[in-house]
Scaffold this motif. Structure first.
Motif, short mmCIF file in Angstrom:
data_model
loop_
_atom_site.label_atom_id
_atom_site.label_comp_id
_atom_site.label_asym_id
_atom_site.label_seq_id
_atom_site.Cartn_x
_atom_site.Cartn_y
_atom_site.Cartn_z
N HIS A 1 0.83 -1.20 0.00
CA HIS A 1 0.00 0.00 0.00
C HIS A 1 0.87 1.26 0.00
CE1 HIS A 1 -3.62 -2.33 0.51
NE2 HIS A 1 -3.06 -2.96 1.52
N ALA A 2 1.97 1.23 0.75
CA ALA A 2 2.87 2.38 0.78
C ALA A 2 3.50 2.61 -0.59
CB ALA A 2 3.95 2.17 1.84
N ARG A 3 3.92 1.54 -1.25
CA ARG A 3 4.50 1.68 -2.59
C ARG A 3 3.46 2.25 -3.56
NH1 ARG A 3 7.72 -3.13 -1.31
NH2 ARG A 3 5.99 -4.45 -1.92
N ARG A 4 2.22 1.82 -3.42
CA ARG A 4 1.16 2.33 -4.29
C ARG A 4 0.94 3.83 -4.06
NH1 ARG A 4 -3.51 -0.96 -3.14
NH2 ARG A 4 -2.30 -2.54 -4.20
N ALA A 5 0.95 4.25 -2.80
CA ALA A 5 0.76 5.66 -2.49
C ALA A 5 1.93 6.50 -3.02
CB ALA A 5 0.62 5.85 -0.98
N VAL A 6 3.15 5.98 -2.90
CA VAL A 6 4.33 6.67 -3.42
C VAL A 6 4.21 6.83 -4.93
CG1 VAL A 6 6.81 6.43 -3.82
CG2 VAL A 6 5.87 6.04 -1.53
N ALA A 7 3.84 5.76 -5.61
CA ALA A 7 3.73 5.79 -7.08
C ALA A 7 2.62 6.72 -7.55
CB ALA A 7 3.49 4.38 -7.61
N ALA A 8 1.58 6.90 -6.75
CA ALA A 8 0.43 7.71 -7.15
C ALA A 8 0.61 9.20 -6.86
CB ALA A 8 -0.83 7.20 -6.45
N CYS A 9 1.62 9.55 -6.09
CA CYS A 9 1.81 10.97 -5.74
C CYS A 9 2.06 11.79 -7.00
CB CYS A 9 2.98 11.13 -4.77
SG CYS A 9 3.28 12.85 -4.31
N PRO A 10 1.19 12.75 -7.31
CA PRO A 10 1.34 13.52 -8.55
C PRO A 10 2.57 14.43 -8.55
CG PRO A 10 -0.52 14.33 -7.27
CD PRO A 10 -0.01 13.11 -6.57
N ARG A 11 3.10 14.77 -7.40
CA ARG A 11 4.27 15.65 -7.32
C ARG A 11 5.55 14.90 -6.93
NH1 ARG A 11 4.17 20.28 -9.58
NH2 ARG A 11 5.73 20.90 -8.08
N LEU A 12 5.46 13.57 -6.81
CA LEU A 12 6.60 12.75 -6.40
C LEU A 12 7.19 13.23 -5.07
CD1 LEU A 12 8.34 12.38 -9.87
CD2 LEU A 12 6.67 10.84 -8.81
N ALA A 13 6.32 13.66 -4.18
CA ALA A 13 6.75 14.19 -2.89
C ALA A 13 6.78 13.14 -1.79
CB ALA A 13 5.82 15.33 -2.47
N LEU A 14 6.17 11.99 -2.02
CA LEU A 14 6.14 10.92 -1.03
C LEU A 14 7.18 9.89 -1.42
CD1 LEU A 14 4.53 9.97 1.48
CD2 LEU A 14 3.10 8.67 -0.08
N ARG A 15 7.97 9.46 -0.44
CA ARG A 15 9.05 8.51 -0.72
C ARG A 15 9.14 7.46 0.38
NH1 ARG A 15 12.78 13.38 -2.02
NH2 ARG A 15 12.13 13.76 -4.14
N THR A 16 9.66 6.32 0.00
CA THR A 16 10.02 5.30 0.98
C THR A 16 11.49 4.96 0.78
OG1 THR A 16 9.41 3.46 -0.45
CG2 THR A 16 7.73 4.24 1.09
N ASP A 17 12.11 4.54 1.84
CA ASP A 17 13.49 4.07 1.74
C ASP A 17 13.71 2.95 2.76
OD1 ASP A 17 13.33 5.68 3.99
OD2 ASP A 17 15.21 6.71 3.64
N ASP A 18 14.61 2.06 2.43
CA ASP A 18 14.94 0.97 3.34
C ASP A 18 16.06 1.42 4.26
OD1 ASP A 18 13.14 -0.94 2.45
OD2 ASP A 18 14.46 -1.54 0.81
N ARG A 19 15.91 1.05 5.52
CA ARG A 19 16.95 1.37 6.52
C ARG A 19 17.24 0.13 7.31
NH1 ARG A 19 16.25 7.35 8.77
NH2 ARG A 19 16.26 8.30 6.77
#
Length: 69
Positions: free
Chosen positions: A51-69
């Motif tokens: 779901h998080a990846r889907r939300a990141v991909a759908a962001c129209p401004r590419l402002a949402l990101r995920t990263d592995d830590r």
């Protein structure tokens, strides 16, 4: 060995407050009164990774990101 954790971040400069991320991922993102995201907890549980990846991909401004830590 520490397992990978996925964290959620918002680029507040790029975000225009359209609110799509909060609609797609309400478990982790609240929206303020103007539609800007407020991340409740930046750590993404395994059950919400897709779901998080889907939300990141759908962001129209590419402002949402995920990263592995």
């Amino acid at each position: 060995m520490t397992p990978n954790r996925r964290t959620l971040r918002v680029d507040r400069i790029a975000c225009t407050g359209q609110g799509l991320c909060g609609e797609l991922l309400p478990e982790l993102i609240d929206l303020d009164e103007w539609g800007y995201p407020v991340i409740k907890d930046p750590t993404v549980p395994d059950r919400l990774r897709v779901h998080a990846r889907r939300a990141v991909a759908a962001c129209p401004r590419l402002a949402l990101r995920t990263d592995d830590r």
